[in-house]
Design a protein around this motif. Structure first.
Motif, PDB file in Angstrom:
ATOM      1  N   ALA A 184       1.912  10.838  -5.764  1.00  0.00           N
ATOM      2  CA  ALA A 184       1.232   9.543  -5.041  1.00  0.00           C
ATOM      3  C   ALA A 184       1.930   9.437  -3.146  1.00  0.00           C
ATOM      4  CB  ALA A 184       0.941   8.058  -5.353  1.00  0.00           C
ATOM      5  N   GLU A 224      -9.985   3.707  -7.550  1.00  0.00           N
ATOM      6  CA  GLU A 224      -8.868   2.989  -7.898  1.00  0.00           C
ATOM      7  C   GLU A 224      -8.135   2.279  -6.837  1.00  0.00           C
ATOM      8  OE1 GLU A 224      -8.059   5.960  -9.316  1.00  0.00           O
ATOM      9  OE2 GLU A 224      -7.886   5.683 -11.354  1.00  0.00           O
ATOM     10  N   CYS A 261      -2.972   5.127  -9.603  1.00  0.00           N
ATOM     11  CA  CYS A 261      -2.957   6.115  -9.891  1.00  0.00           C
ATOM     12  C   CYS A 261      -2.760   7.290  -9.827  1.00  0.00           C
ATOM     13  CB  CYS A 261      -4.692   6.558  -9.296  1.00  0.00           C
ATOM     14  SG  CYS A 261      -4.964   6.562  -7.657  1.00  0.00           S
ATOM     15  N   GLU A 262      -1.394   7.204  -9.794  1.00  0.00           N
ATOM     16  CA  GLU A 262      -0.250   8.130  -9.147  1.00  0.00           C
ATOM     17  C   GLU A 262      -0.785   9.058 -10.874  1.00  0.00           C
ATOM     18  OE1 GLU A 262       3.571   8.222  -8.727  1.00  0.00           O
ATOM     19  OE2 GLU A 262       3.455   9.645  -7.134  1.00  0.00           O
ATOM     20  N   VAL A 290       1.030  -0.662  -0.136  1.00  0.00           N
ATOM     21  CA  VAL A 290      -0.143  -0.142   0.248  1.00  0.00           C
ATOM     22  C   VAL A 290       1.139   1.443   0.094  1.00  0.00           C
ATOM     23  CG1 VAL A 290      -1.800   1.299   1.500  1.00  0.00           C
ATOM     24  CG2 VAL A 290      -2.203  -0.889   0.918  1.00  0.00           C
ATOM     25  N   LEU A 320      -2.395  11.906  -9.962  1.00  0.00           N
ATOM     26  CA  LEU A 320      -3.028  12.603  -8.575  1.00  0.00           C
ATOM     27  C   LEU A 320      -2.135  14.353  -8.910  1.00  0.00           C
ATOM     28  CD1 LEU A 320      -2.348   9.264  -6.351  1.00  0.00           C
ATOM     29  CD2 LEU A 320      -4.897  10.822  -6.015  1.00  0.00           C
ATOM     30  N   CYS A 329       2.163   2.080  -3.311  1.00  0.00           N
ATOM     31  CA  CYS A 329       1.712   1.854  -4.867  1.00  0.00           C
ATOM     32  C   CYS A 329       1.576   3.532  -5.045  1.00  0.00           C
ATOM     33  CB  CYS A 329      -0.315   2.177  -3.924  1.00  0.00           C
ATOM     34  SG  CYS A 329      -1.227   1.688  -5.401  1.00  0.00           S
ATOM     35  N   ARG A 330       1.207   2.936  -6.482  1.00  0.00           N
ATOM     36  CA  ARG A 330       1.189   3.867  -7.780  1.00  0.00           C
ATOM     37  C   ARG A 330       0.276   3.819  -8.678  1.00  0.00           C
ATOM     38  NH1 ARG A 330       3.479   5.916  -3.584  1.00  0.00           N
ATOM     39  NH2 ARG A 330       6.117   6.989  -3.829  1.00  0.00           N
ATOM     40  N   PHE A 368      -6.322   6.536  -0.475  1.00  0.00           N
ATOM     41  CA  PHE A 368      -5.421   6.769   0.548  1.00  0.00           C
ATOM     42  C   PHE A 368      -4.477   8.345  -0.238  1.00  0.00           C
ATOM     43  CE2 PHE A 368      -4.872   1.776   0.066  1.00  0.00           C
ATOM     44  CZ  PHE A 368      -6.399   2.443   1.249  1.00  0.00           C
ATOM     45  N   CYS A 369      -4.451   8.501  -0.991  1.00  0.00           N
ATOM     46  CA  CYS A 369      -3.628   9.903  -1.576  1.00  0.00           C
ATOM     47  C   CYS A 369      -5.101  11.234  -1.841  1.00  0.00           C
ATOM     48  CB  CYS A 369      -2.827   9.903  -2.478  1.00  0.00           C
ATOM     49  SG  CYS A 369      -2.105   8.214  -2.309  1.00  0.00           S
TER      50      CYS A 369
END
Ligand code: SF4
Length: 198
Positions: free
Chosen positions: A28, A106, A20-21, A14, A24, A17-18, A90-91
């Motif tokens: 991320a 996502e 859906c970077e 987690v 963003l 995680c990238r 989370f981001c």
């Protein structure tokens, strides 16, 4: 492999995680607080700009209000063995004209079920905001206010909540039953979840 080892590997994945970077605007930076021993789950929306910078969940005016709603100290709030904090995204998703953008879809699809399966000791869940309502509640009412107003349908194991953001000051003023009816029930449930022998 032990459950905790699997959990540690999942948490590392987690944090790295990238997925859906590219969507963003500030990159991320997953911000969660998770431990399999946690007894209370806070299912929120997504980190804001300030939390994106600090990496500490709810380390902002929303968090101050949330701790007051729960009736817990900062020390208890940041004790991962007591309280898990897992937003729908989370981001930090960035900010639009009327506030922070929606959590990236996502995120829940990628992580949520796996992580929830590693939190077997959760006694109660705070479900904050419309995105978490849709995921965590078996059914929602016609709008957020009506869902929160129907909290007794879900309590004491689940509490549907509005976001504690200062942006919701007007909502809180218009809905005084939230402070007089929901918050006392919430604090009682929190106290029991944290100290099961009390
Ligand atoms: S929002 Fe979720 S899915 Fe997207 S990069 Fe962050 S942790 Fe990964």
């Amino acid at each position: 492999m032990t459950v905790n080892r699997k959990f540690a590997e999942l948490l590392n994945a987690v944090k790295a995680c990238r997925v859906c970077e590219e969507n963003l605007p500030f990159g991320a930076r997953p911000v969660v607080q998770l431990d399999p021993r946690a007894r209370i789950l806070i299912a929120g929306q997504a980190p804001g700009r300030r939390v994106h910078e600090s990496g500490v969940p709810f380390d902002d005016p929303s968090g101050d209000r949330l701790r007051e709603w729960l009736g817990v100290s900062r020390e208890t709030f940041y004790d991962a063995t007591q309280i898990a904090i897992m937003p729908m995204g989370f981001c930090y998703p960035g900010t639009g004209k009327s506030g922070d953008l929606a959590p990236r879809p996502e995120c829940a699809k990628t992580w949520r079920e796996d992580l929830l399966a590693h939190l077997p000791n959760i006694q109660m869940t705070l479900v904050i905001g419309q995105y978490a309502h849709k995921w965590h509640l078996p059914q929602v009412k016609k709008n957020l206010t009506e869902t929160v107003r129907a909290f007794e349908d879900f309590a004491p194991s689940v509490f549907p909540m509005p976001h504690p953001s200062p942006r919701n000051n007007l909502w809180l003023k218009k809905n005084p039953w939230f402070a007089t009816s929901l918050l006392p029930a919430l604090r009682q449930a929190v106290s029991k979840a944290i100290s099961p022998t009390v």
